[in-house]
Design an enzyme around this catalytic site. Structure first.
Site, mmCIF file in Angstrom:
data_model
loop_
_atom_site.group_PDB
_atom_site.id
_atom_site.type_symbol
_atom_site.label_atom_id
_atom_site.label_comp_id
_atom_site.label_asym_id
_atom_site.label_seq_id
_atom_site.Cartn_x
_atom_site.Cartn_y
_atom_site.Cartn_z
ATOM 1 N N ASN A 126 -30.165 9.525 -1.493
ATOM 2 C CA ASN A 126 -31.416 9.776 -2.206
ATOM 3 C C ASN A 126 -31.211 10.530 -3.514
ATOM 4 O OD1 ASN A 126 -33.050 8.541 -0.234
ATOM 5 N ND2 ASN A 126 -33.055 10.403 1.015
ATOM 6 N N HIS A 129 -29.979 13.450 -4.159
ATOM 7 C CA HIS A 129 -30.111 14.903 -4.225
ATOM 8 C C HIS A 129 -29.101 15.530 -3.268
ATOM 9 C CE1 HIS A 129 -33.472 14.618 -0.967
ATOM 10 N NE2 HIS A 129 -32.308 14.767 -0.410
ATOM 11 N N CYS A 163 -32.220 20.017 -5.533
ATOM 12 C CA CYS A 163 -31.169 20.316 -6.505
ATOM 13 C C CYS A 163 -30.487 19.021 -6.906
ATOM 14 C CB CYS A 163 -30.175 21.302 -5.902
ATOM 15 S SG CYS A 163 -28.752 21.658 -6.944
#
Length: 453
Positions: free
Chosen positions: A351, A353, A388
């Site tokens: 995904n 991240h 993040c």
């Protein structure tokens, strides 16, 4: 099904080999007997041909010992050629109608008598037919889309786990590898967290709810929705050692209107003792806009039948986590900082991240080494605030409170952690509790005194 085909093939092959040997022995005996006793089906020409030598000549006679014997000629009055025939006459002239040499006898065709051995079928053809039938049946059985009424029998062939308790719980076993243990010869907290994440994904896959996304259902994939973790709380009672087998159970339940709760219970496979209990809350995020989304009714209809109201942790952490630097009832605290943390390419999931397990390693980067050497993590609560990316630069803050501040390593320690961007945005807040490491034989197999860590 394949094992039955293999067993049947071996049985048929062994029977065919046995039958071939038996048939060869019987035919050899029949040929040997026919050399001395001419049966009703034999012919003089065939007997003569069977006694040819290597040069192609026919001996006149062959004794029992294999020595050529010349028989005494009969009286002259009795010498009559067996093959002599009167030649026909055409217009008063004798005509010889035979085109072959007069020295060669007419070849009389000979066919072997019909016996039980000659009428048996070809076993190789029978084996090929049976194997083809079984392979076709196995293929049809594999392609058959069936769903058993009792999911307890649904077991994955490749060891991905199985669904138990009427389809509400997923169970999977893991062996602790040598590369999954730390300096104290026990599995790290990151290893156990990876087991939790693996069972969660395999649960969705085995239940038939895996869409195109990373753990997303088909209805979620249609709407570009993905799961993101919002909170995790875990309690560790003991850590497994190298070679131990752990058994992980996981299930899901509703968490408010737009969330889903997932719990885990990790036990020792052999003793059944509890190793870890954990609970988590997951919400949906749009994959394109990176914003949180409400749970559609179609998604709720997909996962609703799998909800289980049982909770792995009854004493859930409901208080808001403080930021590092706050005091605990006026006790002394110390703060530690680690800056310049950057995610690597291998830290990203599908995904795009950072994987939630990676945050735990970054949080513990700022913990003092004295705690890591003398204590073990007993509990942890993580509150995920922001995702993040791969270009982010982070810093880890840890505030330590307890008697460890005064140098006493025999008491419990509490820590508050904060992982944030260097620009100031909070990524993860966490609270951890630590207990002194146990000596060998005190609940943790493979532990040794902390002084030798």
């Amino acid at each position: 099904m394949g094992i039955y085909v293999l067993l049947l093939s071996l049985v048929v092959l062994n029977f065919e080999q046995f039958w071939t040997q038996s048939r060869s022995s019987v035919m050899a005996g029949s040929l040997a007997a026919s050399a001395f006793f001419h049966g009703p089906g034999s012919s003089p020409a065939a007997s003569a041909r069977s006694s040819k030598n290597t040069t192609g000549e026919l001996p006149e006679n062959l004794s029992v010992r294999g020595i050529v014997a010349k028989p005494n000629p009969p009286p002259g009055a009795m010498q009559v050629k067996a093959q002599a025939q009167a030649l026909p006459k055409v217009n008063g002239t004798k005509v010889n109608l035979k085109t072959t040499s007069p020295d060669k006898e007419d070849i009389i065709p000979y066919s072997a008598p019909k016996t039980f051995y000659n009428q048996l079928p070809d076993w190789s053809m029978l084996l090929a037919a049976v194997t083809t039938i079984f392979l076709a049946a196995e293929k049809q059985w594999t392609l058959l889309d069936w769903k058993p009424k009792k999911p307890d029998m649904l077991v994955d062939t490749f060891g991905f786990g199985r669904i138990i308790q009427d389809g509400l719980v997923f169970r999977q076993n893991f062996l602790i590898r040598s590369y999954e243990i730390g300096a104290d010869r026990t599995a790290s907290i990151e290893t156990l967290m990876n087991h939790l994440q693996e069972t969660a994904l395999n649960h969705v896959k085995t239940a038939g709810l895996l869409g195109d996304g990373f753990g997303a259902t088909p209805e979620m994939s249609k709407r570009n929705l993905i799961w993101v973790v919002s909170k995790i709380q875990l309690l560790v009672e003991r850590y497994p050692s190298w070679g131990d087998m752990v058994q992980v159970d996981t299930w899901v339940a509703a968490a408010g209107k737009n969330g889903m709760r997932r719990d885990w219970h990790v036990r020792d496979y052999n003793s059944g003792q509890t190793i870890l209990r954990a609970t988590s809350v997951w919400v949906m995020m749009n994959k394109n806009t990176r914003r949180l989304s409400k749970m559609p009714d179609e998604v709720r209809a997909e996962i609703g039948p799998y909800f289980n109201g049982h909770s792995a942790i009854t004493e859930e952490q409901g208080e808001k986590l403080p930021k590092p630097g706050s005091t605990f009832d006026g006790t002394d605290t110390k703060q530690f900082t680690r800056k310049g943390l950057t995610p690597k390419w291998s830290d990203l999931d599908v995904n795009q991240h950072v994987n939630n397990v990676k945050y735990i390693g970054w949080i513990l980067e700022s913990a003092p080494i004295s705690i890591l050497e003398k204590h073990e993590l007993a509990s942890m609560t993580l509150d995920y605030r922001k995702e993040c990316g791969r270009d982010s630069v982070l810093q880890s803050l840890t505030t330590v409170s307890g008697e460890c501040v005064d140098g006493n390593t025999e008491s419990s320690i509490q820590c508050d952690h904060l992982l944030q961007l260097e620009s100031g945005a909070d990524i993860v807040k966490a609270h951890t509790e630590w207990r002194p490491k146990r000596a060998q034989g005190e609940g943790n197999m493979g532990f040794f005194p902390a002084e030798s860590a």
